[in-house]
Design a protein around this motif. Structure first.
Motif, mmCIF file in Angstrom:
data_model
loop_
_atom_site.group_PDB
_atom_site.id
_atom_site.type_symbol
_atom_site.label_atom_id
_atom_site.label_comp_id
_atom_site.label_asym_id
_atom_site.label_seq_id
_atom_site.Cartn_x
_atom_site.Cartn_y
_atom_site.Cartn_z
ATOM 1 N N PHE A 64 0.790 -1.060 -0.174
ATOM 2 C CA PHE A 64 0.042 -0.129 0.056
ATOM 3 C C PHE A 64 0.830 1.356 0.149
ATOM 4 C CE2 PHE A 64 -2.150 3.390 2.362
ATOM 5 C CZ PHE A 64 -3.070 3.468 1.746
ATOM 6 N N VAL A 65 2.059 1.368 0.767
ATOM 7 C CA VAL A 65 2.872 2.506 0.897
ATOM 8 C C VAL A 65 3.327 2.631 -0.429
ATOM 9 C CG1 VAL A 65 4.922 3.281 2.050
ATOM 10 C CG2 VAL A 65 2.950 2.161 3.509
ATOM 11 N N HIS A 66 3.763 1.535 -1.020
ATOM 12 C CA HIS A 66 4.253 1.693 -2.439
ATOM 13 C C HIS A 66 3.403 1.889 -3.671
ATOM 14 C CE1 HIS A 66 7.922 0.547 0.320
ATOM 15 N NE2 HIS A 66 8.538 1.235 -0.394
ATOM 16 N N GLY A 67 2.254 1.891 -3.301
ATOM 17 C CA GLY A 67 1.211 2.035 -4.346
ATOM 18 C C GLY A 67 0.878 1.112 -5.208
ATOM 19 N N MET A 68 1.338 -0.032 -4.817
ATOM 20 C CA MET A 68 1.135 -1.640 -5.302
ATOM 21 C C MET A 68 -0.666 -1.952 -4.790
ATOM 22 S SD MET A 68 4.680 -3.161 -4.774
ATOM 23 C CE MET A 68 4.293 -4.564 -5.514
ATOM 24 N N PRO A 69 -1.324 -2.523 -5.809
ATOM 25 C CA PRO A 69 -2.533 -2.779 -5.278
ATOM 26 C C PRO A 69 -2.767 -3.914 -4.494
ATOM 27 C CG PRO A 69 -2.242 -3.151 -7.820
ATOM 28 C CD PRO A 69 -0.999 -2.613 -7.028
ATOM 29 N N GLU A 70 -1.913 -4.940 -4.207
ATOM 30 C CA GLU A 70 -1.988 -6.232 -3.764
ATOM 31 C C GLU A 70 -2.009 -6.093 -2.150
ATOM 32 O OE1 GLU A 70 0.539 -5.541 -5.989
ATOM 33 O OE2 GLU A 70 -0.107 -6.979 -7.654
ATOM 34 N N VAL A 71 -3.076 -5.606 -1.947
ATOM 35 C CA VAL A 71 -3.371 -5.563 -0.263
ATOM 36 C C VAL A 71 -5.212 -6.241 -0.168
ATOM 37 C CG1 VAL A 71 -2.318 -3.421 -0.011
ATOM 38 C CG2 VAL A 71 -4.438 -3.365 -0.580
ATOM 39 N N CYS A 72 -5.306 -6.553 1.246
ATOM 40 C CA CYS A 72 -6.706 -6.900 1.402
ATOM 41 C C CYS A 72 -6.719 -6.585 2.979
ATOM 42 C CB CYS A 72 -6.929 -8.439 1.305
ATOM 43 S SG CYS A 72 -5.765 -9.334 2.115
ATOM 44 N N VAL A 73 -8.145 -6.605 3.301
ATOM 45 C CA VAL A 73 -8.521 -6.698 4.645
ATOM 46 C C VAL A 73 -8.509 -8.248 5.229
ATOM 47 C CG1 VAL A 73 -10.273 -5.978 6.498
ATOM 48 C CG2 VAL A 73 -9.887 -4.478 4.548
ATOM 49 N N SER A 74 -8.035 -8.589 6.340
ATOM 50 C CA SER A 74 -7.997 -9.964 6.727
ATOM 51 C C SER A 74 -8.749 -9.918 8.040
ATOM 52 C CB SER A 74 -6.800 -10.574 7.003
ATOM 53 O OG SER A 74 -6.010 -10.427 5.710
ATOM 54 N N ILE A 75 -9.904 -10.535 8.156
ATOM 55 C CA ILE A 75 -10.569 -10.651 9.423
ATOM 56 C C ILE A 75 -10.967 -12.069 9.602
ATOM 57 C CG2 ILE A 75 -12.863 -9.907 10.751
ATOM 58 C CD1 ILE A 75 -13.037 -7.691 9.045
ATOM 59 N N GLY A 76 -10.848 -12.580 10.902
ATOM 60 C CA GLY A 76 -11.074 -14.084 11.278
ATOM 61 C C GLY A 76 -11.702 -14.088 12.623
ATOM 62 N N LEU A 77 -12.676 -15.108 12.822
ATOM 63 C CA LEU A 77 -13.237 -15.426 13.959
ATOM 64 C C LEU A 77 -12.757 -16.688 14.537
ATOM 65 C CD1 LEU A 77 -15.224 -14.539 16.352
ATOM 66 C CD2 LEU A 77 -16.931 -15.778 14.780
ATOM 67 N N TRP A 78 -12.360 -16.763 15.788
ATOM 68 C CA TRP A 78 -11.947 -17.814 16.568
ATOM 69 C C TRP A 78 -12.883 -18.133 17.610
ATOM 70 C CZ3 TRP A 78 -6.808 -20.569 16.716
ATOM 71 C CH2 TRP A 78 -6.081 -20.450 15.662
ATOM 72 N N ILE A 79 -13.298 -19.263 18.156
ATOM 73 C CA ILE A 79 -14.090 -19.698 19.065
ATOM 74 C C ILE A 79 -13.436 -20.818 19.753
ATOM 75 C CG2 ILE A 79 -16.581 -20.339 19.884
ATOM 76 C CD1 ILE A 79 -17.706 -18.989 17.426
#
Length: 86
Positions: A64-79
């Motif tokens: 992201f800092v270098h302007g590259m589009p390979e980013v995502c949001v990672s969300i997980g749920l553990w129980i």
């Protein structure tokens, strides 16, 4: 700002993390969260038996800092210390 010598943390990381956590806590107030940026411990974080959301608001910050589009949001749920979603 950096978590370590090579891991940047941006204002976007922090704002996205707050937005995600605020929404999760409004829907699931009894759950816990582990957040890479605000908790500031990265790989030292541990999951408890309580339902726990694990959030990396900008996975690929260096890209992201270098302007590259390979980013995502990672969300997980553990129980009960087991992954359920993510």
């Amino acid at each position: 700002q950096f978590k370590s010598a090579i891991d940047p943390v941006t204002e976007v990381d922090m704002k996205c993390e707050k937005l995600i956590v605020d929404r999760l806590m409004s829907e699931f107030p009894s759950h816990q969260t582990l957040c890479e940026e605000a908790d500031g411990k990265g790989s030292q974080l541990q999951v408890s038996d309580s339902p726990t959301w694990i959030v990396d608001p900008l996975d690929g910050t260096t890209n992201f800092v270098h302007g590259m589009p390979e980013v995502c949001v990672s969300i997980g749920l553990w129980i009960s210390q087991q992954p359920v979603v993510g």
